[in-house]
Design an enzyme around this catalytic site. Structure first.
Site, PDB file in Angstrom:
ATOM      1  N   ARG A   1      -8.432  12.098 -11.617  1.00 53.98           N
ATOM      2  CA  ARG A   1      -7.864  11.992 -10.260  1.00 53.98           C
ATOM      3  C   ARG A   1      -7.502  10.552  -9.908  1.00 53.98           C
ATOM      4  NH1 ARG A   1     -12.508  13.509  -6.928  1.00 53.98           N
ATOM      5  NH2 ARG A   1     -11.103  13.231  -5.167  1.00 53.98           N
TER       6      ARG A   1
ATOM      7  N   ASP B   1       0.833  -1.218   0.000  1.00 59.90           N
ATOM      8  CA  ASP B   1       0.000   0.000   0.000  1.00 59.90           C
ATOM      9  C   ASP B   1       0.864   1.263   0.000  1.00 59.90           C
ATOM     10  OD1 ASP B   1      -2.198   1.665   0.152  1.00 59.90           O
ATOM     11  OD2 ASP B   1      -2.541   1.351   2.289  1.00 59.90           O
TER      12      ASP B   1
HETATM   13  C1  LIG Z   1       0.054  21.299   2.785  1.00 59.80           C
HETATM   14  C2  LIG Z   1      -0.081  19.777   2.749  1.00 59.80           C
HETATM   15  C3  LIG Z   1      -1.431  19.377   2.685  1.00 59.80           C
HETATM   16  C4  LIG Z   1      -1.895  18.221   2.540  1.00 59.80           C
HETATM   17  C5  LIG Z   1      -1.170  17.017   2.399  1.00 59.80           C
HETATM   18  C6  LIG Z   1      -1.318  16.247   3.603  1.00 59.80           C
HETATM   19  C7  LIG Z   1      -1.224  14.967   3.635  1.00 59.80           C
HETATM   20  C8  LIG Z   1      -1.036  14.097   2.480  1.00 59.80           C
HETATM   21  C9  LIG Z   1      -2.133  13.134   2.335  1.00 59.80           C
HETATM   22  C10 LIG Z   1      -1.955  11.855   2.415  1.00 59.80           C
HETATM   23  C11 LIG Z   1      -0.624  11.331   2.615  1.00 59.80           C
HETATM   24  C12 LIG Z   1      -0.625  10.056   3.371  1.00 59.80           C
HETATM   25  C13 LIG Z   1      -0.851   8.882   2.496  1.00 59.80           C
HETATM   26  C14 LIG Z   1      -0.497   7.640   3.195  1.00 59.80           C
HETATM   27  C15 LIG Z   1      -1.743   6.869   3.328  1.00 59.80           C
HETATM   28  C16 LIG Z   1      -1.491   5.417   3.275  1.00 59.80           C
HETATM   29  C17 LIG Z   1      -2.584   4.755   2.576  1.00 59.80           C
HETATM   30  C18 LIG Z   1      -3.825   4.721   3.417  1.00 59.80           C
HETATM   31  O1  LIG Z   1      -3.847   4.115   4.431  1.00 59.80           O
HETATM   32  S1  LIG Z   1      -5.176   5.568   2.884  1.00 59.80           S
HETATM   33  C19 LIG Z   1      -6.389   5.037   4.062  1.00 59.80           C
HETATM   34  C20 LIG Z   1      -7.316   4.015   3.477  1.00 59.80           C
HETATM   35  N1  LIG Z   1      -8.178   4.618   2.534  1.00 59.80           N
HETATM   36  C21 LIG Z   1      -9.275   5.286   2.894  1.00 59.80           C
HETATM   37  O2  LIG Z   1      -9.613   5.402   4.044  1.00 59.80           O
HETATM   38  C22 LIG Z   1     -10.061   5.939   1.784  1.00 59.80           C
HETATM   39  C23 LIG Z   1     -11.536   6.042   2.086  1.00 59.80           C
HETATM   40  N2  LIG Z   1     -12.196   6.593   0.925  1.00 59.80           N
HETATM   41  C24 LIG Z   1     -12.289   7.901   0.739  1.00 59.80           C
HETATM   42  O3  LIG Z   1     -11.904   8.707   1.584  1.00 59.80           O
HETATM   43  C25 LIG Z   1     -12.856   8.375  -0.560  1.00 59.80           C
HETATM   44  O4  LIG Z   1     -13.634   7.371  -1.123  1.00 59.80           O
HETATM   45  C26 LIG Z   1     -11.755   8.788  -1.583  1.00 59.80           C
HETATM   46  C27 LIG Z   1     -10.824   7.622  -1.931  1.00 59.80           C
HETATM   47  C28 LIG Z   1     -10.930   9.955  -1.012  1.00 59.80           C
HETATM   48  C29 LIG Z   1     -12.417   9.248  -2.872  1.00 59.80           C
HETATM   49  O5  LIG Z   1     -13.432  10.131  -2.533  1.00 59.80           O
HETATM   50  P1  LIG Z   1     -13.704  11.446  -3.399  1.00 59.80           P
HETATM   51  O6  LIG Z   1     -15.016  11.993  -2.949  1.00 59.80           O
HETATM   52  O7  LIG Z   1     -12.550  12.353  -3.352  1.00 59.80           O
HETATM   53  O8  LIG Z   1     -13.775  10.901  -4.865  1.00 59.80           O
HETATM   54  P2  LIG Z   1     -15.015  10.297  -5.640  1.00 59.80           P
HETATM   55  O9  LIG Z   1     -15.675  11.445  -6.332  1.00 59.80           O
HETATM   56  O10 LIG Z   1     -15.830   9.420  -4.797  1.00 59.80           O
HETATM   57  O11 LIG Z   1     -14.271   9.364  -6.720  1.00 59.80           O
HETATM   58  C30 LIG Z   1     -13.395   9.929  -7.677  1.00 59.80           C
HETATM   59  C31 LIG Z   1     -13.256   8.899  -8.782  1.00 59.80           C
HETATM   60  O12 LIG Z   1     -12.662   7.697  -8.233  1.00 59.80           O
HETATM   61  C32 LIG Z   1     -13.535   6.574  -8.375  1.00 59.80           C
HETATM   62  N3  LIG Z   1     -13.447   5.746  -7.171  1.00 59.80           N
HETATM   63  C33 LIG Z   1     -13.467   6.172  -5.897  1.00 59.80           C
HETATM   64  N4  LIG Z   1     -13.364   5.135  -5.046  1.00 59.80           N
HETATM   65  C34 LIG Z   1     -13.265   4.044  -5.813  1.00 59.80           C
HETATM   66  C35 LIG Z   1     -13.121   2.646  -5.521  1.00 59.80           C
HETATM   67  N5  LIG Z   1     -13.050   2.210  -4.257  1.00 59.80           N
HETATM   68  N6  LIG Z   1     -13.036   1.771  -6.544  1.00 59.80           N
HETATM   69  C36 LIG Z   1     -13.097   2.228  -7.842  1.00 59.80           C
HETATM   70  N7  LIG Z   1     -13.224   3.544  -8.182  1.00 59.80           N
HETATM   71  C37 LIG Z   1     -13.314   4.414  -7.185  1.00 59.80           C
HETATM   72  C38 LIG Z   1     -14.923   7.176  -8.529  1.00 59.80           C
HETATM   73  O13 LIG Z   1     -15.784   6.299  -9.209  1.00 59.80           O
HETATM   74  C39 LIG Z   1     -14.611   8.438  -9.339  1.00 59.80           C
HETATM   75  O14 LIG Z   1     -14.370   8.010 -10.666  1.00 59.80           O
HETATM   76  P3  LIG Z   1     -14.816   8.926 -11.911  1.00 59.80           P
HETATM   77  O15 LIG Z   1     -16.284   9.124 -11.778  1.00 59.80           O
HETATM   78  O16 LIG Z   1     -14.426   8.159 -13.109  1.00 59.80           O
HETATM   79  O17 LIG Z   1     -14.067  10.220 -11.761  1.00 59.80           O
END
Ligand SMILES: CC/C=C\C/C=C\C/C=C\CCCCCCCC(=O)SCCNC(=O)CCNC(=O)[C@H](O)C(C)(C)COP(=O)(O)OP(=O)(O)OC[C@H]1O[C@@H](n2cnc3c(N)ncnc32)[C@H](O)[C@@H]1OP(=O)(O)O
Length: 242
Positions: free
Chosen positions: A208, A163
């Site tokens: 995205r 991941d």
């Molecule tokens: C100044 C600095 C500022 C900021 C930076 C700070 C920090 C950096 C950020 C992160 C760094 C750390 C990363 C390390 C993380 C390690 C990995 C993890 O552990 S992540 C945790 C586990 N994941 C989650 O908890 C995610 C939960 N889900 C969500 O929060 C949301 O579903 C999402 C993934 C954020 C997406 O939500 P959105 O509302 O932003 O997008 P949507 O409009 O729903 O979808 C966009 C697009 O994507 C498709 N899609 C979304 N989910 C899925 C899926 N599960 N499977 C397939 N497709 C998916 C959706 O259909 C849309 O597609 P389109 O219509 O073709 O555009």
């Protein structure tokens, strides 16, 4: 290799007998050198550099990739126990539009999961990035506290390493992302304390959505342990997560 893991565990037990103290950064295992705990020690030290707890295999691979970095085609990615220093918490809160549920004090104590174990007992890893090829390679060694089946790495631990490798690949290409989907095929178990190489590549970007895939192989490349694919969604500044 297992012997060096066990020796490291014994050393840590001895050092842990001193309550309220932390090991002096850079001290040799077993030296007994201790000094008072400092927050900076855990937040600022780059964890993706050689440590006494690394096996010979991990050191050799590290040296090999550092050589590849010399012409600039590959870059080593530094890694810290927390990404959230006090100065960036405000920016992060703004980015996530106030949707982070933790209070300031707890937020500053939060640790990156993969960097929360004592040296050598959990995840030891370094990632290297090739911008032209859109590849990230993670060289890693799973320690004694990551056991699943007896003597082997827990599948969830390997999934975690996959991941973060795939996520890093997406993030260096597109900025902050979150994992939307992970698909993993476990083919051969990974011996605990052994070193594996996660080879990932960015396959496709659609708006995205960042599609990334990888394989996990033994150091000698003879064993294909695991294959995985992931979908990562680029986060939109100011959009709440909840
Ligand atoms: C100044 C600095 C500022 C900021 C930076 C700070 C920090 C950096 C950020 C992160 C760094 C750390 C990363 C390390 C993380 C390690 C990995 C993890 O552990 S992540 C945790 C586990 N994941 C989650 O908890 C995610 C939960 N889900 C969500 O929060 C949301 O579903 C999402 C993934 C954020 C997406 O939500 P959105 O509302 O932003 O997008 P949507 O409009 O729903 O979808 C966009 C697009 O994507 C498709 N899609 C979304 N989910 C899925 C899926 N599960 N499977 C397939 N497709 C998916 C959706 O259909 C849309 O597609 P389109 O219509 O073709 O555009």
């Amino acid at each position: 290799m297992l012997r060096s893991c066990a020796a490291r565990l014994r050393t840590l037990r001895v050092l842990r007998r001193q309550p309220g103290d932390a090991r002096l950064p850079g001290s040799q295992p077993g030296s007994g050198k201790l000094r008072s705990f400092s927050f900076e020690d855990v937040t600022e030290k780059d964890q993706a550099l050689p440590k006494p707890s690394w096996s010979k295999d991990l050191r050799l691979l590290f040296d090999k990739f550092m050589k590849k970095c010399e012409d600039g085609s590959w870059k080593r990615l530094p890694s810290y126990k927390t990404s959230y220093t006090t100065s960036t918490i405000q920016d992060i809160r703004a980015f996530f539009s106030g949707s982070i549920p933790l209070k300031e004090e707890l937020m500053s104590q939060a640790r990156l999961f993969t960097r929360s174990f004592e040296d050598g007992l959990g995840f030891e890893y370094v990632m290297f990035y090739n911008d032209d090829e859109k590849r990230v390679v993670c060289i890693c060694q799973g320690g004694l506290y990551l056991q699943g089946p007896p003597g082997f790495l827990h599948g969830g631990a390997l999934a975690t390493l996959i991941d973060i490798t795939l996520g890093t690949n997406a993030m260096v290409a597109g900025g902050p992302v979150m994992t939307a989907n992970l698909d993993i095929s476990f083919k051969r178990p990974v011996p605990l304390c052994s070193v594996v190489v996660i080879n990932s590549q960015l396959d496709k970007v659609e708006g995205r959505k960042f599609f990334v895939s990888c394989n996990v192989r033994s150091v000698d490349e003879q064993t294909l342990h695991t294959e995985g694919t992931g979908l990562f969604i680029k986060l939109e500044p100011g959009k709440s997560l909840i």
